[in-house]
Design an enzyme around this catalytic site. Structure first.
Site, PDB file in Angstrom:
ATOM      1  N   GLY A  11       0.850  -1.257   0.068  1.00  0.00           N
ATOM      2  CA  GLY A  11      -0.121  -0.013   0.051  1.00  0.00           C
ATOM      3  C   GLY A  11       0.788   1.318  -0.038  1.00  0.00           C
ATOM      4  N   GLN A  12       0.082   2.282  -0.022  1.00  0.00           N
ATOM      5  CA  GLN A  12       0.856   3.630   0.078  1.00  0.00           C
ATOM      6  C   GLN A  12       1.875   3.846   1.004  1.00  0.00           C
ATOM      7  OE1 GLN A  12      -0.518   8.210  -0.931  1.00  0.00           O
ATOM      8  NE2 GLN A  12      -1.657   7.503   0.565  1.00  0.00           N
ATOM      9  N   ILE A  39      -3.829  -9.990   6.541  1.00  0.00           N
ATOM     10  CA  ILE A  39      -4.334  -9.503   7.852  1.00  0.00           C
ATOM     11  C   ILE A  39      -5.333 -10.383   8.435  1.00  0.00           C
ATOM     12  CG2 ILE A  39      -5.941  -7.755   6.995  1.00  0.00           C
ATOM     13  CD1 ILE A  39      -3.582  -6.994   9.824  1.00  0.00           C
ATOM     14  N   TYR A 127     -16.259   3.709   8.014  1.00  0.00           N
ATOM     15  CA  TYR A 127     -14.628   3.645   8.069  1.00  0.00           C
ATOM     16  C   TYR A 127     -14.169   4.120   9.235  1.00  0.00           C
ATOM     17  CZ  TYR A 127      -9.939   5.243   7.328  1.00  0.00           C
ATOM     18  OH  TYR A 127      -8.509   5.356   7.384  1.00  0.00           O
ATOM     19  N   LYS A 131     -12.188   1.846  12.136  1.00  0.00           N
ATOM     20  CA  LYS A 131     -10.863   2.195  12.640  1.00  0.00           C
ATOM     21  C   LYS A 131     -10.634   2.295  14.234  1.00  0.00           C
ATOM     22  CE  LYS A 131      -7.539   2.517  10.585  1.00  0.00           C
ATOM     23  NZ  LYS A 131      -6.492   1.590  10.171  1.00  0.00           N
ATOM     24  N   TRP A 152      -5.545  12.690   5.832  1.00  0.00           N
ATOM     25  CA  TRP A 152      -5.449  13.143   4.542  1.00  0.00           C
ATOM     26  C   TRP A 152      -4.056  12.539   3.935  1.00  0.00           C
ATOM     27  CZ3 TRP A 152      -7.597  18.736   3.740  1.00  0.00           C
ATOM     28  CH2 TRP A 152      -8.830  18.631   4.442  1.00  0.00           C
TER      29      TRP A 152
END
Length: 289
Positions: A11-12, A39, A127, A131, A152
């Site tokens: 991922g990022q 996961i 979301y 989380k 962000w």
């Protein structure tokens, strides 16, 4: 640095950790392929940690499609809460410290004030809720944890607001961008550096921390900065969030107070616009290759 294992390496943030580790000459860090670090595979995670014996695990795996999560509650919950609990249990069984990445979206964001770690978290979308439940699971299972909320997130990798704006700015003459949602953009390279600094400190001041770049902006002003820095000629119109309805409600104000993380780990955090300049420079470099 102590041996570190990254979950969600593709991922990022995982890609940014890889880049930063290389820049810093950190070799004791492992980036397993997704099939080896699923996961949602509890026994697989246990086997992986037993084999690798890391002192630290960084959890970058998350379900982050904010609007889609409204329709995919079970999948978002599985990845963001159940997966986090599996990983925390595997860390507990194998003596590893977990660095778990969370989000500003755990907050309702209806007050204009800097959000501290002990402020009440009241998510207004699936979301954020999943989380927050992931944070609670980690904290209840594993004492040796650092939970880092960020906001962000963007970088030269994966899909994010900066890359989307650069693409749309090149294609269109005019864009409407929401001006009444305020927060702080975070360059994922900066977050990766901060995480590796925390690990290198060998600190045991475990718990919940906030990390974003410095400063405050709206999506509209963020977009204007992207076009200004990249010298993209496009007209940007500010619009209220009500003019662009999305499936998930977003916090109107989610700027986090970073005093705790700065003081505990002696971190210097870059200003958001300075980091944006660096990111756009890196995007141009990658495109030139």
């Amino acid at each position: 640095m102590s041996k570190t294992l990254v979950i969600g390496a593709g991922g990022q943030l995982g890609q940014c950790l890889k880049v930063v580790a290389e820049r810093r000459g950190i070799t004791e860090i492992v980036f397993p392929a997704e099939q080896d670090a699923n996961i949602l595979n509890e026994s697989g995670l246990n086997d992986l940690l037993a084999k690798q014996k890391p002192a630290y695990v960084i959890n970058c795996a998350a379900y982050t499609a904010v609007d889609k999560a409204e329709d995919e509650f079970n999948l978002a919950k599985a990845i963001n809460e159940t997966g986090a609990s599996y990983l925390a249990s595997a860390c507990l069984a194998n003596g590893a410290t977990l660095v778990h990445v969370s989000t500003d979206f755990v907050f309702e964001g209806n007050e204009v004030k800097l959000l501290k770690e002990d402020d009440e978290a009241e998510p207004i979308n699936v979301y954020g809720l999943t989380k927050l439940d992931g944070e609670k699971a980690v904290a209840s299972i594993l004492p040796a944890h650092f939970i880092i909320r960020t906001s962000w997130l963007y970088s030269e990798y994966a899909n994010n607001f900066v890359k989307t704006m650069l693409k749309l700015g090149a294609e269109r003459d005019e864009l409407n961008i929401i001006a009444d949602q305020v927060g702080t953009p975070t360059y994922a390279i900066d977050l990766a550096n901060a995480i590796l600094d925390i690990i290198a400190s060998s600190s045991n001041v475990y718990g919940l921390y906030h990390y974003s770049n410095e400063g405050i902006t709206s999506w509209f002003d963020f977009a204007r900065a992207i076009f200004d820095i990249s010298e993209t000629k496009v007209k940007v119109n500010p619009i209220p969030g009500s003019a662009y309805p999305t499936k998930a409600t977003r916090p109107a104000f989610s700027v986090m107070d970073k005093t705790k993380i700065k003081e505990t780990f002696n971190l210097e955090i870059p200003y958001w616009r300075d980091s944006l300049v660096e990111c756009i420079k890196q995007i141009n470099k990658l495109e030139a290759i």
